[in-house]
Scaffold this motif. Structure first.
Motif, mmCIF file in Angstrom:
data_model
loop_
_atom_site.group_PDB
_atom_site.id
_atom_site.type_symbol
_atom_site.label_atom_id
_atom_site.label_comp_id
_atom_site.label_asym_id
_atom_site.label_seq_id
_atom_site.Cartn_x
_atom_site.Cartn_y
_atom_site.Cartn_z
ATOM 1 N N THR A 69 27.290 -58.527 22.824
ATOM 2 C CA THR A 69 28.560 -57.842 23.019
ATOM 3 C C THR A 69 28.345 -56.667 23.958
ATOM 4 O O THR A 69 27.498 -55.812 23.714
ATOM 5 C CB THR A 69 29.117 -57.332 21.672
ATOM 6 O OG1 THR A 69 29.228 -58.432 20.768
ATOM 7 C CG2 THR A 69 30.483 -56.709 21.861
ATOM 8 N N ASP A 113 35.584 -49.722 16.869
ATOM 9 C CA ASP A 113 35.209 -51.110 17.159
ATOM 10 C C ASP A 113 34.009 -51.546 16.324
ATOM 11 O O ASP A 113 33.956 -52.686 15.835
ATOM 12 C CB ASP A 113 34.890 -51.274 18.644
ATOM 13 C CG ASP A 113 36.128 -51.172 19.522
ATOM 14 O OD1 ASP A 113 37.246 -51.217 18.975
ATOM 15 O OD2 ASP A 113 35.976 -51.034 20.752
ATOM 16 N N THR A 114 33.044 -50.656 16.161
ATOM 17 C CA THR A 114 31.846 -50.996 15.388
ATOM 18 C C THR A 114 32.196 -51.247 13.926
ATOM 19 O O THR A 114 31.718 -52.212 13.317
ATOM 20 C CB THR A 114 30.810 -49.858 15.490
ATOM 21 O OG1 THR A 114 30.436 -49.675 16.861
ATOM 22 C CG2 THR A 114 29.571 -50.180 14.679
ATOM 23 N N GLN A 157 33.839 -54.568 13.600
ATOM 24 C CA GLN A 157 32.856 -55.651 13.695
ATOM 25 C C GLN A 157 32.132 -55.842 12.368
ATOM 26 O O GLN A 157 31.860 -56.979 11.962
ATOM 27 C CB GLN A 157 31.846 -55.343 14.805
ATOM 28 C CG GLN A 157 32.375 -55.591 16.211
ATOM 29 C CD GLN A 157 31.326 -55.299 17.271
ATOM 30 O OE1 GLN A 157 30.832 -54.185 17.391
ATOM 31 N NE2 GLN A 157 30.976 -56.323 18.037
ATOM 32 N N PRO A 160 27.482 -55.814 15.738
ATOM 33 C CA PRO A 160 27.506 -54.649 16.616
ATOM 34 C C PRO A 160 26.265 -54.620 17.507
ATOM 35 O O PRO A 160 25.150 -54.805 17.016
ATOM 36 C CB PRO A 160 27.519 -53.465 15.638
ATOM 37 C CG PRO A 160 28.086 -54.027 14.372
ATOM 38 C CD PRO A 160 27.595 -55.436 14.315
ATOM 39 N N ALA A 185 25.664 -49.958 21.142
ATOM 40 C CA ALA A 185 26.693 -49.209 20.426
ATOM 41 C C ALA A 185 26.060 -48.266 19.411
ATOM 42 O O ALA A 185 26.464 -47.104 19.282
ATOM 43 C CB ALA A 185 27.656 -50.163 19.735
#
Length: 248
Positions: A149, A163-164, A167, A201, A205
């Motif tokens: 990703t 976002d993490t 996920q 993830p 990140a």
């Protein structure tokens, strides 16, 4: 008179029915109450060991999980540990007492150069209605697994954090649907994640999130959580109370 007696009996019967329904609902509520509050802790960190020795991180946390469950029989500790080549992401679902023990263990590792350095708390969710993870598992990820990703440098830290966490939720649901493939092993097989690469993830990140100053270390989180709020009021320093504080 007989009619009045019948009416009174009807009312009394109705009240008894309502009372019994109330008690049944309360009994159901008490039965449905959890034996303990369920919390979810999400932590990231940097590995102190070389890539070849990463399994020691999983072994350390596995011993911690076993110790916590022995200490509190009947209180399961579930979650997920992702071990990247240079970083780690840990999710634990447990009781309040176990949560504090995990935070203390992470603090001890940070203060004594343990296997996880610079641990930072991404999120603590309290009093959850149910578990996301049904077991305790971990996975060793290689460079290709941790780079599937893409992470844009223009993405804000807040958006990256959101976002993490999303996920992680997706990964938890995916593992729940693949429980039959993980039974009997603490290590997640490769085939379980082959069709869920976008739910893992990326290491980039985790690396960027570790640079967020707003994230608390386990030591700071414990101190903040247990410290009372001291807000000094005018009425505490002036007696009698200031006129604008008086209730008229």
């Amino acid at each position: 008179m007989a009619s009045q007696d019948l009416d009174a009996e009807f009312v009394r019967s109705a009240l008894e029915d309502r009372e019994s329904l109330f008690h049944r609902l309360m009994g159901k509520h008490r039965t449905g109450r959890k034996k303990f509050l369920l919390h979810r802790l999400t932590v990231i960190g940097r590995l102190s060991c070389e890539a070849a020795d990463r399994r020691t991180v999983g072994d350390h946390l596995e011993r911690l999980m076993v110790s916590l469950q022995r200490r509190s029989a009947g209180e399961d500790v579930t979650g997920l540990l992702l071990i990247y080549p240079r970083h780690t992401l840990l999710v634990i679902e447990c009781s309040t007492e176990a949560l504090l023990s995990v935070l203390q263990d992470l603090r001890h590792m940070e203060e004594n150069s343990g296997p996880i350095l610079e641990p930072r708390v991404l999120l603590v969710s309290h009093d959850l209605p149910s578990r996301l993870f049904q077991r305790w598992n971990y996975k060793l990820l290689d460079e290709s697994d941790s780079q599937r990703t893409l992470v844009s440098d223009e993405q804000s830290p807040e958006k990256l954090l959101s976002d993490t966490l999303h996920q992680i939720l997706r990964l938890g649901h995916h593992l729940f649907n693949k429980t039959h493939l993980i039974t009997g092993s603490k290590v997640i097989p490769d085939e379980v994640l082959k069709d869920a690469s976008d739910a893992v993830p990326p290491q980039a990140a985790v690396s960027r999130l570790l640079q967020m100053e707003a994230l608390l270390s386990p030591a700071r989180y414990i101190s903040t959580y247990h410290s009372p709020l001291h807000q000094r009021l005018d009425s505490e320093s002036v007696w009698p109370a200031m006129e604008h504080l008086q209730i008229i």
